[in-house]
Design an enzyme around this catalytic site. Structure first.
Site, mmCIF file in Angstrom:
data_model
loop_
_atom_site.group_PDB
_atom_site.id
_atom_site.type_symbol
_atom_site.label_atom_id
_atom_site.label_comp_id
_atom_site.label_asym_id
_atom_site.label_seq_id
_atom_site.Cartn_x
_atom_site.Cartn_y
_atom_site.Cartn_z
ATOM 1 N N GLY A 167 -9.377 0.461 3.463
ATOM 2 C CA GLY A 167 -8.705 -0.576 2.696
ATOM 3 C C GLY A 167 -9.114 -1.961 3.162
ATOM 4 O O GLY A 167 -9.436 -2.172 4.325
ATOM 5 N N GLY A 182 -9.569 6.183 10.187
ATOM 6 C CA GLY A 182 -10.543 7.057 9.526
ATOM 7 C C GLY A 182 -11.966 6.593 9.726
ATOM 8 O O GLY A 182 -12.871 7.395 9.984
ATOM 9 N N ILE A 228 -4.028 -3.370 8.240
ATOM 10 C CA ILE A 228 -2.791 -4.155 8.181
ATOM 11 C C ILE A 228 -1.631 -3.360 8.771
ATOM 12 O O ILE A 228 -0.605 -3.940 9.121
ATOM 13 C CB ILE A 228 -2.448 -4.596 6.743
ATOM 14 C CG1 ILE A 228 -2.138 -3.399 5.844
ATOM 15 C CG2 ILE A 228 -3.534 -5.473 6.154
ATOM 16 C CD1 ILE A 228 -1.498 -3.775 4.521
ATOM 17 N N ASP A 229 -1.786 -2.045 8.892
ATOM 18 C CA ASP A 229 -0.696 -1.199 9.386
ATOM 19 C C ASP A 229 -0.534 -1.245 10.902
ATOM 20 O O ASP A 229 0.451 -0.742 11.428
ATOM 21 C CB ASP A 229 -0.916 0.256 8.959
ATOM 22 C CG ASP A 229 -0.733 0.458 7.467
ATOM 23 O OD1 ASP A 229 0.052 -0.295 6.869
ATOM 24 O OD2 ASP A 229 -1.378 1.355 6.904
ATOM 25 N N HIS A 245 -0.129 -4.243 -3.021
ATOM 26 C CA HIS A 245 -1.373 -4.797 -2.502
ATOM 27 C C HIS A 245 -1.350 -6.304 -2.297
ATOM 28 O O HIS A 245 -2.332 -6.873 -1.804
ATOM 29 C CB HIS A 245 -2.532 -4.400 -3.418
ATOM 30 C CG HIS A 245 -2.904 -2.960 -3.280
ATOM 31 N ND1 HIS A 245 -2.161 -1.946 -3.843
ATOM 32 C CD2 HIS A 245 -3.915 -2.349 -2.612
ATOM 33 C CE1 HIS A 245 -2.703 -0.782 -3.541
ATOM 34 N NE2 HIS A 245 -3.768 -0.994 -2.795
#
Length: 364
Positions: free
Chosen positions: A12, A120, A142-143, A288
Site C-alpha cells: 500500500g 509482506g 501506516i499501520d 484511504h
C-alpha cells in the site's frame, strides 16, 4: 563504470515514500559513481515486457519529498513469489516467479536493490536475498506493524489525518447529542486507532488486539449520557471485532491475497442498537484518506533518513538487512529479525494502560 542501484515501492502507498526515493537519490549523487533507477509498480517493472524501469535523475527527484503516494507507483497484488496468473476459465492461479526475477535483475546488472515496503514486502526481500540478490529493506506502513523498528514512516501522518477528522466529529457529536463512530485503518494492529483515541480524547477505542464486549461498550455510552455529557465519540480499527465474532470483510480484488476489510463501524452501530443503546448513532469511515496527502514533517525527516541510510548500507555491501529506527537512532537489523514476528499492540503495554488511566474504554 558506475554502479547501478534499483529502488522499488511495494504494498500500500503511504506518505513519505517519495522522501525515501529522494533521500537515496540525493545521497547517491554525492558519491558520483552510482546511478539510481526505479522499478515501476514494485517488481512488475522488472517482470513486465517491455520492462518499465526509469532513471531517478536530478529533475525526477527534485521536490518530491512533499508529495504523497509514490512516483514509482505501487501494487499489493503482484507478489513475485505468489504471482497471480489469469487462467482461460477466468480463475487465478498463483506462480512462483522469484527465480525469473532474480535472473532478470542479474541480466540488468544491478549492484543493489532497495525494497521499500511493509511486512509482506520484507518477506519478499528475505526470499530474494536467500536467492542471491543484493537487497536492502526499508520499512513502510501506516499501520506501524513492523517489528524491529520503533516507528515506520507514514504512521504519524495517518494519525494526524485521523486526529484532525476526529476533532471535527467531536463538535458535531456534541451539537446533536449523538454517538459518533469513526473507523480507521488497522487490519491486525490498532496503533492508529489507539494514538488517535488518546490524541482526540475518545471515550471508547476498539482495536483488533482486544476483542470487545458489546454490553460493556453499551454500558459505557449509557454512563456517559447519564453524567450529562449528552454525546460520545468512538474510534474503531477496521480489524476490531466483538468477542466470539469474526471480522467484517469482503473478498479481495482478483490477483490479491488480501481480504478487504471495512464496514466495522456500521457493524458496531448495529450491535449497539441491538443491545438497546437509545442514542442517535452516526458512522464515518476514513478509508484511504489516511494514506493520501503530503507527509507531515516528522515522516519527511524519518523517510529521508531511511533513504540516506539505505544507500550507505548499499555502498558498504550491507545486504540482507532492513533499515530501522530504534532508540531514536537510525540503524539496521537483519531481514530475519525484521520479519520474525508481527508488531501488534500489546494490551499490557504502558500505552494501553495510560489510555485506560484516562478512562478510555476498550470494551474489555
Amino acid at each position: 563504470m558506475p554502479k547501478k542501484l534499483l529502488i522499488l515501492t511495494g504494498g500500500g502507498d503511504c506518505p513519505g515514500l517519495n522522501a525515501v526515493i529522494r533521500g537515496v537519490a540525493k545521497r547517491a549523487r554525492v558519491e558520483k559513481d552510482w546511478v539510481v533507477y526505479g522499478s515501476v509498480e514494485a517488481f512488475n517493472g522488472v517482470l513486465k515486457e517491455p520492462q518499465n524501469i526509469v532513471e531517478i535523475t536530478n529533475s525526477v527527484a527534485a521536490g518530491i519529498h512533499v508529495r504523497g503516494g509514490t512516483i514509482l507507483k505501487t501494487t499489493n497484488k503482484d507478489n513475485p513469489i505468489k504471482f497471480p496468473v489469469r487462467q482461460e476459465d477466468g480463475t487465478t492461479r498463483f506462480e512462483d516467479r522469484s527465480d525469473e526475477l532474480v535472473r532478470r535483475l542479474k541480466e540488468l546488472e544491478f549492484d543493489a536493490v532497495i525494497n521499500i515496503g511493509g511486512d509482506g514486502s520484507q518477506r519478499i526481500s528475505k526470499v530474494l536475498y536467500e536467492k542471491g540478490v543484493n537487497i536492502i529493506g526499508v520499512p513502510k506502513t501506516i499501520d506501524n506493524d513492523l517489528c524491529a523498528t520503533d516507528m515506520t514512516f507514514g504512521f504519524q501522518t495517518a494519525v494526524q489525518i485521523a486526529t484532525d477528522s476526529f476533532d471535527k466529529l467531536v463538535t458535531t457529536a456534541e451539537s446533536h447529542h449523538r454517538v459518533m463512530i469513526m473507523e480507521v485503518m488497522g487490519r491486525d494492529a490498532g496503533w492508529i486507532a489507539l494514538h488517535t483515541a488518546i490524541a482526540g480524547g475518545a471515550e471508547i477505542c476498539l482495536i483488533p488486539e482486544i476483542p470487545y464486549d458489546i454490553n460493556i461498550v453499551t454500558k459505557r455510552i449509557a454512563e456517559r449520557y447519564n453524567q450529562g455529557k449528552g454525546f460520545a465519540n468512538i474510534v474503531i480499527a477496521e480489524g476490531a471485532h466483538a468477542l466470539a465474532s469474526s471480522l467484517t470483510s469482503a473478498a479481495g480484488d482478483k490477483g490479491s491475497e488480501h481480504v478487504r476489510l471495512g464496514g466495522v463501524a456500521y457493524e458496531l452501530s448495529r450491535q449497539l442498537k441491538a443491545a438497546g443503546c437509545p442514542a442517535d448513532i452516526r458512522e464515518t469511515v476514513l478509508g484511504h484518506v489516511q494514506r493520501g496527502g503530503s507527509p507531515i514533517a516528522f515522516d519527511r525527516v524519518l523517510a529521508t533518513l531511511f533513504g540516506v541510510k539505505a544507500f550507505e548500507m548499499a555502498a558498504k555491501n550491507e545486504f540482507g538487512r532492513m533499515v530501522a529506527f530504534k532508540n531514536n537512532e537510525v540503524t539496521s537489523v537483519t531481514l530475519d529479525e525484521a520479519t520474525q514476528e508481527y508488531n501488534g499492540v500489546n494490551k499490557d503495554s504502558y500505552l494501553v494502560k495510560a489510555a485506560k488511566g484516562l478512562n478510555i474504554c476498550f470494551g474489555d
